[in-house]
Motif scaffolding. Structure first.
Motif, short mmCIF file in Angstrom:
data_model
loop_
_atom_site.label_atom_id
_atom_site.label_comp_id
_atom_site.label_asym_id
_atom_site.label_seq_id
_atom_site.Cartn_x
_atom_site.Cartn_y
_atom_site.Cartn_z
N ALA A 199 -3.41 13.46 17.64
CA ALA A 199 -2.53 14.15 18.50
C ALA A 199 -0.89 14.20 17.73
N ARG A 200 -0.91 13.59 16.74
CA ARG A 200 0.43 13.68 15.88
C ARG A 200 0.09 14.51 14.71
N ALA A 201 -1.08 14.91 14.35
CA ALA A 201 -1.21 15.56 13.20
C ALA A 201 -0.64 16.73 12.68
N ASP A 202 0.14 17.20 13.36
CA ASP A 202 0.90 18.50 13.08
C ASP A 202 2.35 17.87 12.64
N THR A 203 2.56 16.61 12.80
CA THR A 203 4.14 16.06 12.36
C THR A 203 3.83 15.15 11.35
N LEU A 204 2.57 14.66 10.97
CA LEU A 204 2.50 13.57 9.88
C LEU A 204 2.42 14.20 8.41
N GLU A 264 0.13 13.71 4.89
CA GLU A 264 -1.14 13.19 4.72
C GLU A 264 -1.05 11.76 4.27
N GLY A 265 -1.91 10.87 4.39
CA GLY A 265 -1.83 9.49 4.10
C GLY A 265 -1.14 8.54 5.15
N ALA A 266 -1.04 9.03 6.25
CA ALA A 266 -0.59 8.29 7.73
C ALA A 266 -1.90 7.32 7.97
N VAL A 267 -1.52 5.95 7.96
CA VAL A 267 -2.41 5.07 8.49
C VAL A 267 -2.07 4.31 9.70
N LEU A 268 -2.84 4.30 10.75
CA LEU A 268 -2.63 3.64 12.05
C LEU A 268 -3.78 2.65 12.30
N VAL A 269 -3.45 1.31 12.36
CA VAL A 269 -4.15 0.21 12.70
C VAL A 269 -4.00 -0.27 13.98
N ALA A 270 -4.94 -0.73 14.79
CA ALA A 270 -4.94 -1.17 16.02
C ALA A 270 -5.54 -2.72 16.08
N GLU A 271 -4.75 -3.83 16.55
CA GLU A 271 -5.26 -5.00 16.74
C GLU A 271 -6.25 -4.91 17.97
N LEU A 327 0.86 -1.34 0.16
CA LEU A 327 -0.01 0.06 0.05
C LEU A 327 0.95 1.34 0.13
N VAL A 328 2.01 1.29 0.55
CA VAL A 328 2.89 2.50 0.77
C VAL A 328 3.89 2.68 -0.41
N ARG A 329 3.52 3.39 -1.34
CA ARG A 329 4.34 3.43 -2.64
C ARG A 329 4.66 4.93 -2.99
N PRO A 330 5.53 5.27 -3.76
CA PRO A 330 5.71 6.49 -4.12
C PRO A 330 4.59 7.13 -5.08
N GLY A 331 4.14 8.46 -5.01
CA GLY A 331 3.12 8.89 -5.89
C GLY A 331 1.61 8.64 -5.44
N ARG A 332 1.45 7.63 -4.34
CA ARG A 332 0.24 7.11 -3.98
C ARG A 332 -0.09 7.79 -2.71
N LEU A 333 -1.54 7.75 -2.52
CA LEU A 333 -1.96 8.48 -1.16
C LEU A 333 -1.31 8.03 0.29
N TRP A 334 -1.12 6.69 0.40
CA TRP A 334 -0.77 6.18 1.70
C TRP A 334 0.69 6.35 1.68
N THR A 335 1.24 7.03 2.87
CA THR A 335 2.48 7.60 2.90
C THR A 335 3.20 6.90 4.22
N SER A 336 2.34 6.20 4.97
CA SER A 336 3.02 5.33 6.20
C SER A 336 1.95 4.60 6.60
N LEU A 337 2.38 3.54 7.30
CA LEU A 337 1.28 2.27 7.67
C LEU A 337 2.05 1.93 8.97
N GLU A 338 1.26 1.74 10.05
CA GLU A 338 1.92 1.38 11.28
C GLU A 338 0.70 0.58 11.89
N VAL A 339 1.05 -0.65 12.47
CA VAL A 339 0.01 -1.57 13.08
C VAL A 339 0.62 -1.70 14.62
N THR A 340 -0.43 -1.57 15.32
CA THR A 340 0.14 -1.31 17.03
C THR A 340 -0.80 -2.58 17.60
N ALA A 341 -0.27 -3.18 18.68
CA ALA A 341 -1.03 -4.15 19.28
C ALA A 341 -2.27 -3.72 19.94
#
Length: 294
Positions: free
Chosen positions: A56-61, A63-70, A31-45
């Motif tokens: 809380a991190r909006a000013d430093t991220l 566009e296209g940051a993805v955060l997934v929680a188990e 999903l995270v590829r140059p020129g595409r919308l998703w710029t980072s993807l993190e999965v947290t337990a």
């Protein structure tokens, strides 16, 4: 191994073989590829709320940051209503977006997310879905429409870094005894052909990227990008009598006849008035019985 991947090998409470962990590295590769919308993807337990974390991190991220929680311990829906589910039983994620569209059209983001999710699930899981305005996705279980997913959009960031955090919670493998309320559902209970969360999440994010791109290119115009017609076609609320409960113990009853260009629900009252109401104006939207004249 990155911190977001570390839980992949955890034992104990994470060892349910029927609910394997998401493969964060594989998701990023897909999903995270140059020129595409998703710029980072993190999965947290585990986290309290993916929406809160991204906000809380909006000013430093970017566009296209993805955060997934188990697992989310303080998941929220509209008006801070709770959303809870067992670990790894669903797909719980948020994305950070910076849409350069007129502010009055931002109300379409949760509706857009509903269309994107429904489209992806129909294609990937083989499940018929319906959209309940403004932010729920319904599936049919035992002949009844029940809520399987909820969507929440929130403003975040400051000044030039202003953003919208869009969160989606989808019940995937919940069993009947695990449902938080009788009106809830899961893909498994709806007879989904696929409950593997990795391909489901990939499909939802790709569909969301596609719809968001078309909507943004159209300057947020839902009619020009086909979003308005697609939403209306899949919206179970339209054509039904509803009772909109408003702040201050007020209510509005009538037939839901349309969704307007700003994403508001248009209710035709018995006195012949067509009244638009926005998602922020409604405390509850419930089915209403037939009018006295029917």
């Amino acid at each position: 191994m990155t911190p977001s991947d570390a839980h992949d090998d955890n034992a104990g409470r994470w060892s349910d073989l029927e609910r394997p962990p998401l493969r964060a590295a594989a998701l990023r590769r897909a999903l995270v590829r140059p020129g595409r919308l998703w710029t980072s993807l993190e999965v947290t337990a585990q986290t309290g709320s993916t929406n809160s974390d991204l906000a809380a991190r909006a000013d430093t991220l970017e566009e296209g940051a993805v955060l997934v929680a188990e697992e989310q311990t303080s998941g929220r829906g509209r008006l801070d209503r709770g959303w809870s589910a067992p670990p790894r039983s669903g797909i719980f994620f948020s994305v950070l977006l910076r849409p350069a569209v007129p502010v009055e059209r931002l109300g379409w983001l949760p509706l857009l997310a509903g269309v994107a999710t429904a489209t992806a699930l129909s294609r990937t899981a083989g499940v018929d879905t319906a959209l309940k305005w403004p932010n729920d996705l319904l599936v049919t279980v035992d002949g009844q429409e029940r809520k399987a997913a909820g969507i929440l959009a929130e403003r975040a960031g400051h000044g030039e870094r202003a953003a919208v955090v869009l969160g989606i919670g989808l019940n995937v493998s919940l069993r009947a005894e695990e449902l938080p309320v009788p009106t809830a559902a899961s893909l498994a209970l709806a007879g989904a052909a696929l409950t593997d969360r990795d391909p489901l999440l990939r499909a939802i994010l790709r569909s969301l990227e596609s719809w968001y791109g078309k909507w943004r290119t159209a300057d947020g115009d839902p009619a020009a990008c086909g979003l308005l017609d697609t939403y209306a076609a899949g919206c179970a609320t339209l054509g039904r009598r509803v009772r909109a409960e408003l702040p201050g113990d007020r209510f509005l009853t009538g037939e839901a006849v349309a969704v307007d260009g700003d994403g508001r629900l248009v209710i035709a009252t018995e006195d012949g008035v067509q009244q638009p109401v926005g998602a922020g104006d409604i405390v509850h939207l419930r089915p209403a019985g037939p009018s006295a004249g029917r």
